[in-house]
Design an enzyme around this catalytic site. Structure first.
Site, short mmCIF file in Angstrom:
data_model
loop_
_atom_site.label_atom_id
_atom_site.label_comp_id
_atom_site.label_asym_id
_atom_site.label_seq_id
_atom_site.Cartn_x
_atom_site.Cartn_y
_atom_site.Cartn_z
CD GLU A 442 -3.00 -0.80 -0.07
OE1 GLU A 442 -2.97 0.28 -0.70
OE2 GLU A 442 -3.72 -1.75 -0.38
C1 LIG Z 1 3.07 -9.62 0.50
C2 LIG Z 1 2.70 -8.59 -0.48
C3 LIG Z 1 1.36 -8.34 -0.73
C4 LIG Z 1 0.99 -7.40 -1.68
N1 LIG Z 1 -0.34 -7.21 -1.99
C5 LIG Z 1 -0.67 -6.47 -3.08
C6 LIG Z 1 -2.01 -6.44 -3.57
O1 LIG Z 1 -2.91 -7.04 -3.00
N2 LIG Z 1 -2.28 -5.74 -4.70
C7 LIG Z 1 -1.31 -5.05 -5.37
O2 LIG Z 1 -1.60 -4.45 -6.39
N3 LIG Z 1 -0.02 -5.04 -4.93
C8 LIG Z 1 0.31 -5.74 -3.79
N4 LIG Z 1 1.62 -5.77 -3.36
C9 LIG Z 1 2.62 -4.96 -4.04
C10 LIG Z 1 3.09 -3.78 -3.21
O3 LIG Z 1 2.10 -2.80 -3.13
C11 LIG Z 1 4.39 -3.28 -3.86
O4 LIG Z 1 5.38 -4.25 -3.60
C12 LIG Z 1 4.81 -1.93 -3.32
O5 LIG Z 1 3.93 -0.92 -3.75
C13 LIG Z 1 6.24 -1.55 -3.75
O6 LIG Z 1 6.41 -1.72 -5.12
P1 LIG Z 1 7.67 -2.57 -5.64
O7 LIG Z 1 7.68 -3.87 -4.92
O8 LIG Z 1 7.62 -2.61 -7.12
O9 LIG Z 1 8.92 -1.78 -5.15
P2 LIG Z 1 9.61 -0.55 -5.94
O10 LIG Z 1 8.57 0.39 -6.40
O11 LIG Z 1 10.54 -1.10 -6.94
O12 LIG Z 1 10.41 0.13 -4.75
C14 LIG Z 1 11.74 -0.25 -4.37
C15 LIG Z 1 12.31 0.83 -3.46
O13 LIG Z 1 12.37 2.06 -4.16
C16 LIG Z 1 11.68 3.07 -3.44
N5 LIG Z 1 11.02 3.98 -4.38
C17 LIG Z 1 10.38 3.69 -5.53
N6 LIG Z 1 9.86 4.80 -6.07
C18 LIG Z 1 10.17 5.82 -5.26
C19 LIG Z 1 9.91 7.23 -5.24
N7 LIG Z 1 9.19 7.81 -6.20
N8 LIG Z 1 10.38 7.96 -4.21
C20 LIG Z 1 11.08 7.40 -3.22
N9 LIG Z 1 11.35 6.08 -3.17
C21 LIG Z 1 10.90 5.30 -4.16
C22 LIG Z 1 10.68 2.34 -2.56
O14 LIG Z 1 10.34 3.10 -1.42
C23 LIG Z 1 11.46 1.08 -2.22
O15 LIG Z 1 12.28 1.30 -1.11
C24 LIG Z 1 1.99 -6.67 -2.37
C25 LIG Z 1 3.34 -6.91 -2.09
C26 LIG Z 1 3.70 -7.87 -1.19
C27 LIG Z 1 5.16 -8.15 -0.97
#
Ligand SMILES: Cc1cc2nc3c(=O)[nH]c(=O)nc-3n(C[C@H](O)[C@H](O)[C@H](O)COP(=O)(O)OP(=O)(O)OC[C@H]3O[C@@H](n4cnc5c(N)ncnc54)[C@H](O)[C@@H]3O)c2cc1C
Length: 600
Positions: A442
């Site tokens: 989230e």
């Molecule tokens: C167990 C689990 C359940 C989940 N459930 C759902 C679900 O039900 N539905 C759904 O759609 N998704 C779900 N997710 C996905 C989750 O919302 C994403 O993993 C999360 O939003 C982060 O995206 P990412 O993993 O691609 O990380 P990335 O976006 O690649 O982020 C990696 C790092 O970069 C940083 N970063 C990225 N962009 C920026 C920025 N603009 N400014 C500062 N820092 C930044 C982040 O803070 C983080 O530290 C789930 C994930 C997990 C692990």
């Protein structure tokens, strides 16, 4: 492990004294939220949490959800039955619209109840939480036909909901969503694409699952303005509401995770066999806007996960510290019985930090929930607007700070247990593992901090922030000016915290437009400062109320003394960090940005 004990007196104190339950219950539509009814709800929820959900938490962690070759998912032993009971008892519809079969209780009451589900079994609670998000998205933006077709079953819990945002290349950046939605000319669409990390994307609780999916139509503009929102049921639903053919959406894999093992995290494939039938929610290209409204709710929900898990980790550590004996604590008479490790000053320090942080998170969460209730139900539009602004300012803090703090609390819980904390048997490790996800999904803490800076402070030109800091100052002044030494000490720390926050806020407002990189380098420290000061202010309010009740001989004296001691601990151990955080926000950006990307 001792069974869960819902902290009902503490919950009631926060709901009544800090969040103003009486004023919430006076809002149109909340007439049923009388103190007696709320007390019964809390008692019954506490029973279900302790007797049904708490014992399943370890089972869920050990067994996890399992995927079979045919794409079906089995949840751990006992979970399906617990879900059936949960729905039969009406918990799924507690705060939902009575028009669709809900009980229409305030968000404030639901927050306390959700805390109990989260404290005892966060992996279980995720399913109702995601369903609530999907219900809200449909209710706010869907057509009457879609609402009528899906909402009654979702509110009853007969069908669950999911949120399908994330794709391999689109996590924090949802503008990168690629799933396609092709109109069929009959008002429906066919969806093609893959979504990852979908919580409860497949399971065995119910016959149908209603997926809310972000996708792009063929002529959509690029970026965030070209994303639409669709309802894609696992089984198609006919116009009269009966369940029809299997839709073209399948679970192709489940993730192996650090925690929340019982919650299935699915990779979903849409449209491998001709296209998944989807129904547009609202208008094309406005999907992200709809999702953001809903996300406030979901982010608040994750904040409450932090509160629940922090409280449970604290209970566990406190129980262990009473029982575990390791030497005589320094300063204790030689002929006195050797007590538990709770006698050692450093163990007490850890426990008091755990307790005060859990209580600060709860107070912030419940106060925000009450603001949401006023924002949606108050008859006066100006009041609604003001309360919404306050709630919107608080939500990234409840989510971002509340979950970071919950992790620290859960980690301290492991530390209080010593070696046994590292051993799975005690359960302390599971809370630390489960808590870890709350700062990621989230929207990560970094994304919450960006939201606080960009949307909630700069775009608003600091109006909501200034009003909130003024409230903190009023609290600090009232405490510092009184004759009670403990309250005066809390008031002084709070005033220093408000000064620090005001300086940091001024820096953000003064520099964001010309130098956003430097300001955003301090966004997470600013979020930390915000949680520290606003959380400290709520504990300070609690201490002042407890002191006046003590003086008047009202309530449980031990409870009131503990409120004052807990607020004092937070003031002396956490609020003291505020000036340092201010300095980091104001001068810390330079070192963050000093090296080139490839050098970091
Ligand atoms: C167990 C689990 C359940 C989940 N459930 C759902 C679900 O039900 N539905 C759904 O759609 N998704 C779900 N997710 C996905 C989750 O919302 C994403 O993993 C999360 O939003 C982060 O995206 P990412 O993993 O691609 O990380 P990335 O976006 O690649 O982020 C990696 C790092 O970069 C940083 N970063 C990225 N962009 C920026 C920025 N603009 N400014 C500062 N820092 C930044 C982040 O803070 C983080 O530290 C789930 C994930 C997990 C692990």
């Amino acid at each position: 492990m001792n069974p869960y004990r819902a902290p009902i007196p503490e919950m009631q104190f926060v709901m009544t004294e800090l969040a103003g339950l009486e004023r919430v219950a006076a809002l149109p539509g909340f007439e049923d939220a009388t103190p007696d009814t709320v007390a019964v709800i809390l008692e019954e929820a506490a029973k279900f949490a302790a007797e049904v959900l708490d014992p399943l938490n370890r089972v869920g962690d050990r067994e996890g959800a399992r995927l079979a070759g045919d794409g079906s998912v089995t949840t751990p032993t006992g979970f399906k039955d617990a879900y059936r009971q949960f729905c039969e008892l009406g918990w799924n519809g507690l705060a939902k619209n009575p028009h669709f079969g809900g009980q229409g209780m305030p968000q404030l009451v639901a927050a306390a109840v959700d805390e109990m589900w989260n404290a005892t079994n966060m992996a279980f609670e995720l399913c109702p939480m995601l369903t609530a998000g999907a219900v809200e998205a449909i209710e706010r933006n869907g057509s009457d036909v879609i609402k009528g077709r899906f909402l009654p079953k979702m509110v009853a819990g007969e069908w669950t909901g999911t949120m399908n945002l994330t794709e391999p290349q689109a996590g924090s950046d949802l503008a990168a969503v690629r799933t396609r939605a092709v109109p069929q000319g009959d008002g429906s669409y066919r969806l093609y694409g893959n979504k990852i990390f979908i919580t409860y994307g497949e399971h065995d609780y119910t016959d149908n699952i209603i997926h809310l999916v972000l996708a792009r139509t063929p002529d959509a503009p690029p970026g965030t303005k070209g994303i639409s929102l669709f309802v894609v049921p696992k089984f198609l639903v006919n116009e009269e509401g009966s369940v029809g053919a299997r839709n073209d959406v399948r679970c192709v894999s489940l993730e192996h995770k650090l925690g929340i093992h019982a919650s299935p995290t699915a990779v979903l494939a849409f449209g491998d066999e001709g296209g998944a039938v989807g129904h547009l929610v609202g208008e094309e290209n406005r999907g992200l806007e709809y999702m953001f409204v809903m996300m406030n709710q979901a982010r608040f929900g994750v904040g409450m996960q932090g509160v629940g898990i922090a409280d449970r980790a604290y209970q566990l550590a406190s129980d262990y510290a009473q029982e575990r004996v390791q030497g005589r604590a320094v300063g204790v008479a030689k002929d006195a019985p050797t007590g538990g490790i709770v006698g050692h000053p450093d163990v007490r320090r850890m426990l008091m930090t755990m307790r005060s942080c859990a209580e600060a998170g709860r107070a912030l969460g419940y106060v925000t929930a009450a603001a949401l209730d006023h924002a949606h139900h108050h008859p006066d539009p100006d009041t609604r607007k003001r309360e919404l602004k306050f709630a919107e300012l608080m939500i990234p803090i409840v989510k971002g700070w509340g979950t970071e703090v919950a992790q620290r609390v859960a980690y301290l819980g492991v530390q209080v247990h010593g070696g046994m904390g590292f051993i799975e048997e005690t359960g302390a490790a599971q809370y630390a593992r489960d808590a870890r996800i709350t700062t990621i999904y989230e929207g990560t803490t970094g994304i919450q901090a960006n939201d606080l800076v960009g949307r909630k402070i700069v775009r608003d030109e600091g109006v909501a922030l200034t009003a909130a800091i003024a409230q903190v100052r009023d609290t600090a002044r009232a405490l510092a000016d009184g004759r009670d030494a403990a309250l005066a000490a809390i008031g002084a720390r709070l005033r220093a915290g408000a000064d620090a926050f005001e300086d940091a806020g001024r820096f953000v407002l003064g520099n964001f437009r010309q130098d956003p990189r430097t300001v955003l380098a301090g966004a997470v420290p600013l979020l930390e400062l915000a949680g520290t000061v606003f959380g400290g202010a709520q504990l300070a309010r609690a201490a002042a109320i407890a002191a006046s009740k003590l003086a008047a001989g009202q309530g449980d004296a031990g409870f009131m003394r503990a409120k004052i001691a807990t607020a004092r601990h937070f003031a002396d151990h956490v609020l003291t960090l505020a000036p340092g955080l201010r300095d980091t926000v104001v001068v810390g950006g330079a070192s963050v940005l000093a090296l080139a990307d490839e050098e970091v």
